[in-house]
Each structure stands twice: as C-alpha cells, then as structure tokens.
Design a protein around this motif. Sequence first.
Motif, PDB file in Angstrom:
ATOM      1  N   ILE A 125       0.953  -1.151   0.024  1.00  0.00           N
ATOM      2  CA  ILE A 125       0.099  -0.125  -0.096  1.00  0.00           C
ATOM      3  C   ILE A 125       0.878   1.465  -0.109  1.00  0.00           C
ATOM      4  O   ILE A 125       0.707   2.169  -0.628  1.00  0.00           O
ATOM      5  CB  ILE A 125      -1.007   0.084   1.307  1.00  0.00           C
ATOM      6  N   LYS A 126       2.036   0.973   0.783  1.00  0.00           N
ATOM      7  CA  LYS A 126       2.833   2.317   0.928  1.00  0.00           C
ATOM      8  C   LYS A 126       3.740   2.472  -0.460  1.00  0.00           C
ATOM      9  O   LYS A 126       3.754   3.632  -0.985  1.00  0.00           O
ATOM     10  CB  LYS A 126       3.858   2.093   1.982  1.00  0.00           C
ATOM     11  N   LYS A 127       4.295   1.267  -0.920  1.00  0.00           N
ATOM     12  CA  LYS A 127       5.037   1.468  -1.982  1.00  0.00           C
ATOM     13  C   LYS A 127       4.398   2.115  -3.377  1.00  0.00           C
ATOM     14  O   LYS A 127       4.971   2.765  -3.907  1.00  0.00           O
ATOM     15  CB  LYS A 127       5.679  -0.027  -2.184  1.00  0.00           C
ATOM     16  N   TYR A 128       3.179   1.668  -3.525  1.00  0.00           N
ATOM     17  CA  TYR A 128       2.444   2.081  -4.737  1.00  0.00           C
ATOM     18  C   TYR A 128       1.488   3.160  -4.306  1.00  0.00           C
ATOM     19  O   TYR A 128       0.692   3.799  -5.543  1.00  0.00           O
ATOM     20  CB  TYR A 128       1.378   0.972  -5.193  1.00  0.00           C
ATOM     21  N   GLY A 129       1.613   3.765  -3.267  1.00  0.00           N
ATOM     22  CA  GLY A 129       0.806   4.759  -2.843  1.00  0.00           C
ATOM     23  C   GLY A 129      -0.592   4.610  -3.158  1.00  0.00           C
ATOM     24  O   GLY A 129      -1.508   5.583  -3.634  1.00  0.00           O
TER      25      GLY A 129
ATOM     26  N   ILE B  56      -4.808  -5.691  -3.927  1.00  0.00           N
ATOM     27  CA  ILE B  56      -3.187  -5.350  -4.591  1.00  0.00           C
ATOM     28  C   ILE B  56      -2.624  -6.727  -4.417  1.00  0.00           C
ATOM     29  O   ILE B  56      -1.444  -6.833  -4.215  1.00  0.00           O
ATOM     30  CB  ILE B  56      -2.457  -4.432  -3.716  1.00  0.00           C
ATOM     31  N   GLY B  57      -3.386  -7.993  -4.310  1.00  0.00           N
ATOM     32  CA  GLY B  57      -2.595  -9.157  -4.392  1.00  0.00           C
ATOM     33  C   GLY B  57      -2.252  -9.834  -3.315  1.00  0.00           C
ATOM     34  O   GLY B  57      -1.666 -10.841  -3.190  1.00  0.00           O
TER      35      GLY B  57
ATOM     36  N   LYS C  94      -9.678   0.266 -11.361  1.00  0.00           N
ATOM     37  CA  LYS C  94      -8.486   0.335 -12.309  1.00  0.00           C
ATOM     38  C   LYS C  94      -7.315   0.883 -11.618  1.00  0.00           C
ATOM     39  O   LYS C  94      -5.934   0.623 -12.120  1.00  0.00           O
ATOM     40  CB  LYS C  94      -8.872   1.220 -13.481  1.00  0.00           C
ATOM     41  N   HIS C  95      -7.432   1.883 -10.447  1.00  0.00           N
ATOM     42  CA  HIS C  95      -6.258   2.209  -9.915  1.00  0.00           C
ATOM     43  C   HIS C  95      -5.277   1.111  -9.196  1.00  0.00           C
ATOM     44  O   HIS C  95      -4.530   1.334  -8.800  1.00  0.00           O
ATOM     45  CB  HIS C  95      -6.750   3.302  -8.692  1.00  0.00           C
ATOM     46  N   LEU C  96      -5.795  -0.093  -8.763  1.00  0.00           N
ATOM     47  CA  LEU C  96      -5.362  -1.160  -8.440  1.00  0.00           C
ATOM     48  C   LEU C  96      -4.384  -1.815  -9.390  1.00  0.00           C
ATOM     49  O   LEU C  96      -3.423  -2.672  -8.906  1.00  0.00           O
ATOM     50  CB  LEU C  96      -5.909  -1.992  -7.374  1.00  0.00           C
TER      51      LEU C  96
ATOM     52  N   ALA D 106      -0.312  -1.616  -9.628  1.00  0.00           N
ATOM     53  CA  ALA D 106       0.285  -2.298  -8.501  1.00  0.00           C
ATOM     54  C   ALA D 106       0.234  -3.986  -8.537  1.00  0.00           C
ATOM     55  O   ALA D 106       1.189  -4.440  -8.119  1.00  0.00           O
ATOM     56  CB  ALA D 106      -0.294  -1.825  -7.268  1.00  0.00           C
ATOM     57  N   LEU D 107      -0.932  -4.365  -8.955  1.00  0.00           N
ATOM     58  CA  LEU D 107      -1.271  -5.765  -8.937  1.00  0.00           C
ATOM     59  C   LEU D 107      -0.408  -6.317 -10.025  1.00  0.00           C
ATOM     60  O   LEU D 107       0.313  -7.544  -9.858  1.00  0.00           O
ATOM     61  CB  LEU D 107      -2.720  -5.959  -9.273  1.00  0.00           C
ATOM     62  N   GLU D 108      -0.268  -5.755 -11.333  1.00  0.00           N
ATOM     63  CA  GLU D 108       0.472  -6.389 -12.147  1.00  0.00           C
ATOM     64  C   GLU D 108       1.999  -6.471 -11.836  1.00  0.00           C
ATOM     65  O   GLU D 108       2.624  -7.613 -12.230  1.00  0.00           O
ATOM     66  CB  GLU D 108       0.307  -5.571 -13.510  1.00  0.00           C
ATOM     67  N   ASP D 109       2.407  -5.407 -11.221  1.00  0.00           N
ATOM     68  CA  ASP D 109       3.696  -5.333 -10.825  1.00  0.00           C
ATOM     69  C   ASP D 109       4.257  -6.142  -9.979  1.00  0.00           C
ATOM     70  O   ASP D 109       5.192  -6.975  -9.768  1.00  0.00           O
ATOM     71  CB  ASP D 109       4.087  -3.792 -10.672  1.00  0.00           C
ATOM     72  N   ASN D 110       3.402  -6.267  -8.751  1.00  0.00           N
ATOM     73  CA  ASN D 110       3.650  -7.408  -7.646  1.00  0.00           C
ATOM     74  C   ASN D 110       3.563  -8.805  -8.021  1.00  0.00           C
ATOM     75  O   ASN D 110       4.259  -9.307  -7.468  1.00  0.00           O
ATOM     76  CB  ASN D 110       2.379  -6.808  -6.673  1.00  0.00           C
TER      77      ASN D 110
END
Length: 279
Positions: A9-13, A53-54, A74-76, A79-83
């Motif tokens: 949550i912190k990393k992706y704001g 966020i997974g 869509k905002h998530l 982060a979800l894809e990167d994580n």
Amino acid sequence: MGLNTKELIKKYGIKLTKSLGQNFLTDSNVVSRIVDTAEITEDDLVIEIGPGIGSMTGELASRAGRVIAVEIDKHLIPALEDNLKDFSNLEIINEDIMKVSVKAVTENRQNMRLKVVANLPYYITTPIIMKLLEEDNDIELMVFMVQKEVAQRMVAKPGGKDYGALSVAVQYYAQPEKVFDVPPHCFIPQPEVDSTIVKLKKNKKPPVILKDKDMFFKVVKAAFGQRRKTLLNALANSEALSRSKEEVREILSAVNIDENTRGETLSMEQFAALANEFS
Ligand code: SAM
C-alpha cells in the motif's frame, strides 16, 4: 519473499476506496488457511474476485494451474500487475465481476477444475454469490470470506431467525459450510464487522425436483417477505404470485401445510411441493 500488504500500500501509494469494500487482508496465516480450504492443486483454474493488491493472489497462483483475477478498481491494476509479474499462470481482468461471464473467460480451460476464491466486497456479497450460483457455469467449489451474519444465514436450517430466502437459495444450489471466523484486526482498514470463511460445494444435481424454478423462488421470496404474517397471508399478499386467499388456502391444503404456519419453518422439500402446486 515479496512485500506484505502494508508495504505494498505504501510502495504504490494506494488510496483505499471504502465504497468498493476495500478491506485488505494483512494476516498471511489467514491467507494460507483460506487457500488450504479450497484444496487447490495444479489441476485447478481459480477465479479470484477482487484481488485488491494481491494479498491472496500470489498464494493462489503458486498452488493453482491457472488463476484469473477480476478486479473492478483500475487504480489497483498497475500495482497488482507489478507485484505479481513473476506469475505466468495469472491473468488479471479489470472488470466488474457482475459483468463477467465465467463461462466465456474459462472457455479453453481443457479439463481443469473450476474454483472461485474471494475475500468478497461486503456491499455486494449476495448479488455476487447468487450470480455465480445461478448462471450456467462449471464452478465446483467456492470459498468466500463474508460477513459473519451472512455466513450464518447461508447455512441456517428451518426454524431459526437466520433462516431465510438466502438460506434456501444457497442450499438449493450448493452445500454451504462455515469453516472459520476472521476477526477485524486481520485487515487494513479494519471492517466494523466480524468475518467468516464459507465453503460452498456446488450440487451436482438439485436437492428437489421443481416444475418451474422461477415459481419456486417467487414462493420463497413471498414466504419470507412478510415474516410476521402467517404463510396464508404472506402468499396471498404477494403481487408476484397474484392468487386470491381462497386459492392459496386450497394450494396449502393440497400439500398438507398448515395455513397458520410461518415461512421460516418450511423445509426445502415443503417449499418445492408448494411451488410445484402453484406452477
Ligand atoms: N483480495 C484482497 C484481499 O484479500 O486483501 C482484497 C479484498 S477486498 C475485501 C474486496 C476487493 O474487491 C477490492 O479490491 C475491491 O476493489 C474489489 N471489488 C469490489 N467490487 C467489485 C466488483 N464488482 N467486481 C470485482 N471486484 C470488486
């Protein structure tokens, strides 16, 4: 080992949206127990509803053959894809689950078993569960985090205050089982209610024979719609059934149900007999 929920949550704001039921799991022990409950193997295709966020998605993808995660926000998605970029067996769909055809998205799953696992958004729990139960799909097993009261209603038997239209509907399509409770402190932010994990094993064939399924659900809805009324009055007052009191009296007598009883005492078999007499 990847980042935990709070760190993500912190990393992706990430800004959490309360109206979308965004309470994310922070307890990895609970995540493992949910995934254990679904008994996931490489032969399974798992649909996860609302991956957020997974918090649970990585665990699902490391045990299942394939995972399809459907997230409305869509905002998530970035982060979800990167994580979860290391999982080649994961597909993320940015869509409202109510608009997704499970049959269409799982079309080429060969002979993988289909399961659904979700920490459900509480504002839309019942519509999501009913959609998945009612639509034509091949789901075998569903494991859901729901509000504790909803779990109690799903598994309730005739006679009690929790027994209602949801109990009959869920039990018509599946065998529900309460597995374990999850307290608010396992989430961020903490929900105001207690949660329960339920397991729904889809029935291979219906528990009762119905002439007309729509009529069955109309009767169930009417019987529970006016819980304080006698069954005779509740059914006779129903616009959907549109029968006179005299007609309802004859129907009840034909299936040997006391007109002064209340809907909440009727078993699935009695509802079926009643609906078949209305049909
Ligand atoms: N799975 C994550 C976890 O366990 O931490 C998040 C669970 S959170 C209770 C519910 C998730 O469902 C949120 O990510 C929310 O954005 C998503 N969601 C809400 N309504 C949805 C809908 N109609 N279709 C798909 N996802 C939805």
